[in-house]
Design a protein around this motif. Structure first.
Motif, mmCIF file in Angstrom:
data_model
loop_
_atom_site.group_PDB
_atom_site.id
_atom_site.type_symbol
_atom_site.label_atom_id
_atom_site.label_comp_id
_atom_site.label_asym_id
_atom_site.label_seq_id
_atom_site.Cartn_x
_atom_site.Cartn_y
_atom_site.Cartn_z
ATOM 1 N N VAL A 49 27.170 -18.651 -41.300
ATOM 2 C CA VAL A 49 27.081 -18.703 -39.832
ATOM 3 C C VAL A 49 26.639 -17.349 -39.286
ATOM 4 C CG1 VAL A 49 28.414 -18.991 -37.695
ATOM 5 C CG2 VAL A 49 28.828 -20.508 -39.628
ATOM 6 N N ILE A 50 27.275 -16.297 -39.760
ATOM 7 C CA ILE A 50 26.959 -14.952 -39.294
ATOM 8 C C ILE A 50 25.509 -14.605 -39.608
ATOM 9 C CG2 ILE A 50 27.441 -12.504 -39.705
ATOM 10 C CD1 ILE A 50 30.403 -13.402 -40.251
ATOM 11 N N TRP A 51 25.063 -14.927 -40.796
ATOM 12 C CA TRP A 51 23.704 -14.627 -41.244
ATOM 13 C C TRP A 51 22.680 -15.264 -40.310
ATOM 14 C CZ3 TRP A 51 20.002 -17.904 -43.803
ATOM 15 C CH2 TRP A 51 18.962 -17.222 -44.449
ATOM 16 N N ARG A 52 22.926 -16.497 -39.920
ATOM 17 C CA ARG A 52 22.004 -17.169 -39.000
ATOM 18 C C ARG A 52 22.047 -16.531 -37.614
ATOM 19 N NH1 ARG A 52 23.830 -21.771 -42.109
ATOM 20 N NH2 ARG A 52 22.032 -22.656 -43.185
ATOM 21 N N ILE A 53 23.217 -16.231 -37.116
ATOM 22 C CA ILE A 53 23.332 -15.626 -35.793
ATOM 23 C C ILE A 53 22.683 -14.246 -35.780
ATOM 24 C CG2 ILE A 53 24.952 -14.669 -34.095
ATOM 25 C CD1 ILE A 53 26.808 -17.027 -34.755
ATOM 26 N N ALA B 205 21.782 -18.171 -31.083
ATOM 27 C CA ALA B 205 23.221 -18.388 -31.201
ATOM 28 C C ALA B 205 23.606 -19.783 -30.737
ATOM 29 C CB ALA B 205 23.980 -17.330 -30.400
ATOM 30 N N VAL B 206 23.058 -20.224 -29.613
ATOM 31 C CA VAL B 206 23.364 -21.564 -29.107
ATOM 32 C C VAL B 206 22.865 -22.622 -30.086
ATOM 33 C CG1 VAL B 206 22.905 -23.242 -27.264
ATOM 34 C CG2 VAL B 206 23.447 -20.871 -26.680
ATOM 35 N N LEU B 207 21.650 -22.464 -30.600
ATOM 36 C CA LEU B 207 21.102 -23.430 -31.557
ATOM 37 C C LEU B 207 21.964 -23.507 -32.810
ATOM 38 C CD1 LEU B 207 18.405 -25.188 -32.222
ATOM 39 C CD2 LEU B 207 17.996 -23.285 -33.786
ATOM 40 N N VAL B 208 22.334 -22.370 -33.366
ATOM 41 C CA VAL B 208 23.157 -22.350 -34.579
ATOM 42 C C VAL B 208 24.505 -23.012 -34.320
ATOM 43 C CG1 VAL B 208 24.410 -20.839 -36.172
ATOM 44 C CG2 VAL B 208 22.013 -20.366 -35.655
ATOM 45 N N LEU B 209 25.141 -22.630 -33.221
ATOM 46 C CA LEU B 209 26.468 -23.175 -32.941
ATOM 47 C C LEU B 209 26.415 -24.670 -32.634
ATOM 48 C CD1 LEU B 209 27.970 -20.269 -30.830
ATOM 49 C CD2 LEU B 209 28.434 -20.828 -33.227
ATOM 50 N N HIS B 210 25.413 -25.127 -31.904
ATOM 51 C CA HIS B 210 25.341 -26.544 -31.515
ATOM 52 C C HIS B 210 24.781 -27.413 -32.644
ATOM 53 C CE1 HIS B 210 23.875 -30.197 -29.534
ATOM 54 N NE2 HIS B 210 24.884 -29.992 -28.697
ATOM 55 N N ASP B 211 23.593 -27.092 -33.103
ATOM 56 C CA ASP B 211 22.897 -27.976 -34.041
ATOM 57 C C ASP B 211 23.348 -27.816 -35.486
ATOM 58 O OD1 ASP B 211 21.517 -28.945 -31.890
ATOM 59 O OD2 ASP B 211 19.559 -28.184 -32.502
ATOM 60 N N GLY C 102 20.151 -13.332 -37.313
ATOM 61 C CA GLY C 102 18.714 -13.407 -37.549
ATOM 62 C C GLY C 102 18.304 -13.133 -38.977
ATOM 63 N N ARG C 103 19.131 -13.576 -39.927
ATOM 64 C CA ARG C 103 18.825 -13.467 -41.357
ATOM 65 C C ARG C 103 18.791 -12.027 -41.860
ATOM 66 N NH1 ARG C 103 15.191 -17.367 -44.103
ATOM 67 N NH2 ARG C 103 14.200 -15.449 -44.666
ATOM 68 N N HIS C 104 19.544 -11.156 -41.249
ATOM 69 C CA HIS C 104 19.638 -9.773 -41.707
ATOM 70 C C HIS C 104 20.871 -9.678 -42.598
ATOM 71 C CE1 HIS C 104 16.484 -8.237 -39.100
ATOM 72 N NE2 HIS C 104 16.969 -9.032 -38.158
ATOM 73 N N ALA C 105 20.643 -9.651 -43.904
ATOM 74 C CA ALA C 105 21.744 -9.699 -44.865
ATOM 75 C C ALA C 105 22.713 -8.528 -44.701
ATOM 76 C CB ALA C 105 21.202 -9.747 -46.289
ATOM 77 N N ALA C 106 22.195 -7.330 -44.540
ATOM 78 C CA ALA C 106 23.078 -6.165 -44.430
ATOM 79 C C ALA C 106 23.947 -6.260 -43.182
ATOM 80 C CB ALA C 106 22.255 -4.876 -44.416
ATOM 81 N N ARG C 107 23.356 -6.684 -42.059
ATOM 82 C CA ARG C 107 24.134 -6.851 -40.833
ATOM 83 C C ARG C 107 25.187 -7.932 -41.016
ATOM 84 N NH1 ARG C 107 19.779 -7.345 -36.133
ATOM 85 N NH2 ARG C 107 18.547 -5.595 -36.822
ATOM 86 N N ALA C 108 24.767 -9.038 -41.635
ATOM 87 C CA ALA C 108 25.696 -10.157 -41.836
ATOM 88 C C ALA C 108 26.869 -9.734 -42.714
ATOM 89 C CB ALA C 108 24.969 -11.347 -42.440
ATOM 90 N N GLU C 109 26.611 -8.958 -43.759
ATOM 91 C CA GLU C 109 27.690 -8.478 -44.621
ATOM 92 C C GLU C 109 28.636 -7.558 -43.858
ATOM 93 O OE1 GLU C 109 25.701 -6.754 -48.003
ATOM 94 O OE2 GLU C 109 24.883 -8.705 -48.593
ATOM 95 N N ASP C 110 28.064 -6.678 -43.027
ATOM 96 C CA ASP C 110 28.902 -5.784 -42.213
ATOM 97 C C ASP C 110 29.762 -6.582 -41.238
ATOM 98 O OD1 ASP C 110 27.843 -3.565 -43.481
ATOM 99 O OD2 ASP C 110 26.482 -3.036 -41.829
#
Length: 195
Positions: free
Chosen positions: A50-54, A150-156, A56-64
Motif C-alpha cells: 500500500v505504501i509503495w503505491r501511495i 492516493a484516492v485511487l489506491v485507497l478506493h480501487d 509512487g513506486r519509490h522503494a526507498a521511500r516506501a521502506e522508510d
C-alpha cells in the motif's frame, strides 16, 4: 529500530497454535518484542504494498515509511483499544504516515494543480509492459498526482469507501469522488497515449 527482521515463513498465520493479532497485540503491549516482531512479519508485506503505491513506486521511500509506521505503532500500541482489527489500525497508520511523508516532501502541493511529468513513462522497459497497452499499469499509477494516486489506491485497490478516504485525507466526500474520477481519466489517457 527494534531489530525486527522478516525471517518467518509467509504461511506463519496458517499454522496451528499461532496467536491471533489480538493476543499478539496484548503481549506486545506488555513489552514482548517477540510478539511485536510477529505482528511486523504478519503485516509488513501488505502494508509495504500500500505504501509503495501511495509513494509512487519509490522503494526507498516506501521502506522508510514502513519503518516509521512500525515505530509509531510500537509507541501507540498501548493506546490501541481493539475497536477495530489490528491490521486495519496498522493500515490506517501506514496510510497516514505515507501521506505525511508526501506532504513533507511537498509533493502534494507541487503536483496538485497539474499532471505529473510523463518522462517516467518514457523509460518503461519492454519486459515491464502490459500486454495490449504497451505500458505497465503500476508505472502509470505512479505518474498520477499524489492526491489522485492516493484516492485511487485507497478506493480501487484497497476497497475503502469515499467517506473513509475523505476522513483520512481531510477532504470532502465529493472531493474524493472527483479525485478518483480525475485519476481514472488520467490513467485512461496515459494508457491510451502509450499505444
Amino acid at each position: 529500530m527494534l531489530g525486527i527482521a522478516m525471517t518467518l515463513p509467509a504461511n506463519e498465520n496458517d499454522r496451528a497454535g499461532v496467536p491471533d493479532d489480538a493476543t499478539l497485540a496484548r503481549e506486545a503491549m506488555a513489552g514482548s518484542v517477540q510478539a511485536y516482531e510477529r505482528i511486523y512479519r504478519r503485516h509488513a508485506p501488505r502494508l509495504y504494498a500500500v505504501i509503495w503505491r501511495i509513494c509512487g513506486r519509490h522503494a526507498a521511500r516506501a521502506e522508510d515509511v514502513l519503518q516509521d509506521t512500525f515505530v509509531k505503532a510500537w509507541r501507540a500500541l498501548p493506546g490501541f483499544r481493539f475497536d477495530s482489527a489490528l491490521g486495519t489500525w496498522l493500515q490506517r497508520l501506514a496510510v497516514n504516515t505515507a501521506l505525511m511523508e508526501l506532504r513533507a516532501r511537498g509533493a502534494m502541493a507541487d503536483c496538485e494543480s497539474g499532471d505529473h511529468d510523463l518522462e517516467a513513462l518514457a523509460g518503461a522497459d519492454e519486459s515491464a509492459r502490459c500486454a495490449g497497452t504497451g505500458l505497465d499499469l503500476e508505472r502509470a499509477v505512479a505518474t498520477l498526482p499524489p492526491r489522485a494516486r492516493a484516492v485511487l489506491v485507497l478506493h480501487d485497490i484497497e476497497g475503502w469507501k469515499h467517506h473513509e478516504i475523505a476522513e483520512e485525507l481531510g477532504m470532502a466526500v465529493g472531493s474524493s469522488k472527483a479525485q478518483l474520477h480525475r485519476a481514472r481519466g488520467l490513467l485512461r489517457k496515459r494508457l491510451g497515449e502509450s499505444r
